[in-house]
Design an enzyme around this catalytic site. Structure first.
Site, mmCIF file in Angstrom:
data_model
loop_
_atom_site.group_PDB
_atom_site.id
_atom_site.type_symbol
_atom_site.label_atom_id
_atom_site.label_comp_id
_atom_site.label_asym_id
_atom_site.label_seq_id
_atom_site.Cartn_x
_atom_site.Cartn_y
_atom_site.Cartn_z
ATOM 1 N N HIS A 18 1.005 -1.040 0.103
ATOM 2 C CA HIS A 18 0.055 0.129 0.119
ATOM 3 C C HIS A 18 1.031 1.503 0.129
ATOM 4 O O HIS A 18 0.831 2.181 -0.572
ATOM 5 C CB HIS A 18 -1.006 0.146 1.276
ATOM 6 C CG HIS A 18 -1.830 -0.954 1.312
ATOM 7 N ND1 HIS A 18 -2.476 -1.613 2.386
ATOM 8 C CD2 HIS A 18 -2.485 -1.910 0.155
ATOM 9 C CE1 HIS A 18 -3.330 -2.611 2.069
ATOM 10 N NE2 HIS A 18 -3.271 -2.710 0.789
ATOM 11 N N ASP A 117 -7.054 5.494 0.482
ATOM 12 C CA ASP A 117 -7.482 4.298 -0.467
ATOM 13 C C ASP A 117 -8.491 3.478 0.047
ATOM 14 O O ASP A 117 -9.233 4.070 1.009
ATOM 15 C CB ASP A 117 -6.171 3.306 -0.382
ATOM 16 C CG ASP A 117 -5.706 2.464 1.058
ATOM 17 O OD1 ASP A 117 -6.523 2.846 1.796
ATOM 18 O OD2 ASP A 117 -4.571 2.001 0.953
HETATM 19 N N1 UDP Z 1 9.164 -5.282 -3.046
HETATM 20 C C1 UDP Z 1 10.459 -5.285 -3.114
HETATM 21 N N2 UDP Z 1 11.309 -6.163 -2.726
HETATM 22 C C2 UDP Z 1 10.914 -7.369 -2.145
HETATM 23 C C3 UDP Z 1 9.400 -7.459 -2.454
HETATM 24 C C4 UDP Z 1 8.566 -6.555 -2.865
HETATM 25 O O1 UDP Z 1 10.976 -4.238 -3.353
HETATM 26 O O2 UDP Z 1 11.534 -8.309 -1.842
HETATM 27 C C5 UDP Z 1 8.285 -4.221 -3.467
HETATM 28 C C6 UDP Z 1 7.885 -4.408 -4.975
HETATM 29 O O3 UDP Z 1 8.832 -3.843 -5.692
HETATM 30 C C7 UDP Z 1 6.425 -3.852 -5.031
HETATM 31 C C8 UDP Z 1 5.992 -4.035 -3.544
HETATM 32 O O4 UDP Z 1 7.127 -4.406 -2.811
HETATM 33 O O5 UDP Z 1 6.493 -2.340 -5.317
HETATM 34 C C9 UDP Z 1 4.925 -5.227 -3.721
HETATM 35 O O6 UDP Z 1 3.792 -4.934 -4.172
HETATM 36 P P1 UDP Z 1 2.734 -5.873 -4.706
HETATM 37 O O7 UDP Z 1 1.523 -4.996 -5.090
HETATM 38 O O8 UDP Z 1 3.581 -6.473 -5.847
HETATM 39 O O9 UDP Z 1 2.491 -7.007 -3.783
HETATM 40 P P2 UDP Z 1 2.057 -6.886 -2.046
HETATM 41 O O10 UDP Z 1 3.235 -6.671 -1.457
HETATM 42 O O11 UDP Z 1 1.047 -5.763 -1.963
HETATM 43 O O12 UDP Z 1 1.105 -8.240 -2.218
#
Ligand code: UDP
Length: 477
Positions: A18, A117
């Site tokens: 988020h 959001d």
């Molecule tokens: N992310 C990152 N490194 C990691 C895992 C996730 O930078 O090891 C970042 C990824 O680039 C993205 C966010 O965390 O911007 C994850 O958002 P996403 O909507 O893909 O998944 P959520 O975590 O909300 O399930």
């Protein structure tokens, strides 16, 4: 501070998935619209946040971007670790409202607009108190937005047919949702304790000045058309908003390893900020990667049973003990081909590296957008929230991915299937076909964001509404 300048307040709710897109929207408003922006961050895990360096304002934002971390909220009384992450988010946000109100009330340069959001709609009444414009930012796609806005209006009988008899759910003007691609049940189940709050949130969203969504017109033309025709609230597709590549010392070792690999030869494996696998699934994934005989970078987390979103609210620290879950001898056998990264990788930097040939992802929308703008073919392995819808859209409609099939049945994904999908993307023709399709999507995204493009125009409209509101307020009208 000049009073002719618009000041936008953004509320970021718990979870890295988020926070990251909200920060991106904030930086975009500063750099493209020259607005002053304040981001209020509600977080459940202040310690991990510090480790990810996300809260540092970029140097080029000057004093236009303020990031305010709201006080830590204790929610241990609502049920402890077994409580769902949705319940934790909802309660934390609700209890943060007095702090947000107090912060906004003492601001001399009061914001023109408040952007929240889905989980932040309670804050919209603060915007009303201070005569601010109200916007909602959905950091996902238009199809998900359509489902949210429409389900409270759909006939209960049809929803029951979907939930109980597994019939597809029809959303006016949009692709129907198959049962197996469905969202968490509280979106549909009128008896779920969250359902009433969800309906109220939808009603509040429908009464705002607009909904910003992280997609673009050319990616989802049919759904966006349907939304515009059936909903009174203005819809602004402003995406894809994606973090630019940020070179960090933190990623040096990984990038140095990638530098040594041939072009498009490595599969990047990561399940977002929250995704966790069972111990059995971690083992199968390790076997699948080993059997594929391909190179890999794998963001490895300790397994958690029956909680696919296990690290969404608190990343925690990795531990060497996680390696015990891997098959015996795995590290030695794959030492020349694989790199394990504990807990968190600099994902955008990794995806933009020329050695990356595919991304095995849980299909969180941020990860999906990051893969597309970096031209990386996707292996879709959805886990929770709207990720199964995203995977279905990517595979069936957009042609940007192949899909791990076992997740349809919630059974563990076997090593043979993993071996096969990795080879399909990296070795067989399928990866090349998807890569050329993603190249088209990448170009389409760039056009949407460029001056005169659809997302550029949507963002300009939002900016103009804010500027107009400020002028009206200044003239005392
Ligand atoms: N992310 C990152 N490194 C990691 C895992 C996730 O930078 O090891 C970042 C990824 O680039 C993205 C966010 O965390 O911007 C994850 O958002 P996403 O909507 O893909 O998944 P959520 O975590 O909300 O399930």
């Amino acid at each position: 501070m000049e009073t002719t300048m618009s000041h936008i307040a953004l509320l970021a709710n718990p979870g890295m998935g988020h926070l990251i897109p909200v920060l991106e929207l904030a930086k975009h408003l500063v750099s493209h619209q020259s607005f002053k922006v304040t981001v209020f961050v509600v977080a459940t895990d202040h310690a991990s946040l510090a480790n990810t360096h996300l809260l540092q304002s970029p140097a080029d934002s000057g004093d236009l971007l303020d990031i305010v971390l709201l006080p830590f909220i204790d929610v241990s009384d609502i049920g402890g670790p077994s409580v769902s992450f949705i319940a934790t988010i909802v309660t934390t946000v609700l209890r943060s409202m007095p702090f947000l109100r107090s912060e906004i009330s003492k601001m001399e340069f009061r914001p023109t607009a408040l952007v929240v959001d889905l989980f932040g709609t309670d804050a919209l009444e603060i915007a009303d108190e201070y005569n601010m414009l109200k916007f909602v930012f959905i950091a996902s796609n238009a199809w998900f937005l359509a489902v949210m806005l429409c389900t409270p209006e759909i006939d209960r009988k049809e929803i029951d047919e979907h939930v109980k008899n597994r019939k597809p759910l029809h959303i006016p003007g949009c692709k129907p949702i198959k049962f197996e691609h469905n969202l968490e049940v509280f979106f549909m189940d009128a008896n779920d304790p969250f359902y009433q709050g969800y309906v109220e949130a939808i009603n509040k969203m429908s009464l705002t000045d607009g909904i910003l969504v992280n997609t673009w017109d050319e990616l989802e033309p049919t759904t966006l058309k349907a939304l515009r025709e059936t909903k009174k609230v203005p819809i602004y597709p402003i995406g894809p908003l994606v973090r630019p590549i940020e070179k960090s010392a933190f990623g040096n070792e990984i990038i140095a390893w990638l530098d040594k690999q041939p072009k498009q030869s490595v599969i990047y494996v990561s399940f977002g900020s929250g995704g966790t696998l069972s111990a059995q699934q971690v083992k199968e994934l390790a076997w699948g990667l080993e059997l594929s005989q391909q190179k890999f970078v794998w963001v490895l987390r300790p397994p958690i049973e029956n909680d696919a979103a296990g690290t969404f609210l608190a990343l925690g620290n990795g531990s060497d003990a996680t390696l015990n879950y891997l098959p015996d001898g795995f590290l030695v056998r794959t030492q020349d081909r694989g790199l394990l990264v504990p807990m968190w990788a600099p994902q955008v930097e990794v995806l933009s590296h020329p050695s990356i040939g595919g991304f095995l992802t849980h299909c969180g929308w941020n990860s999906t957008m990051e893969s597309i703008v970096n031209g990386v073919p996707i292996i879709a392995w959805p886990l929770y929230a709207e990720q199964k819808m995203n995977a279905s859209m990517l595979t069936e409609d957009i042609g940007a991915s192949i899909r791990v099939m076992a997740v349809e049945s919630d059974a563990a994904v076997g090593r043979e299937e993993i071996r096969s999908v990795v080879r399909k993307i990296l070795v067989d023709r399928q990866g090349r076909n998807i890569r050329s399709r993603i190249k088209e999507l990448k170009d389409s995204a760039e056009n949407a964001l460029a001056k005169g493009g659809s997302s550029y125009n949507s963002m300009s409209q939002v900016a103009n509404i804010c500027i107009q509101h400020l002028k009206t307020k200044a003239s005392g009208a």
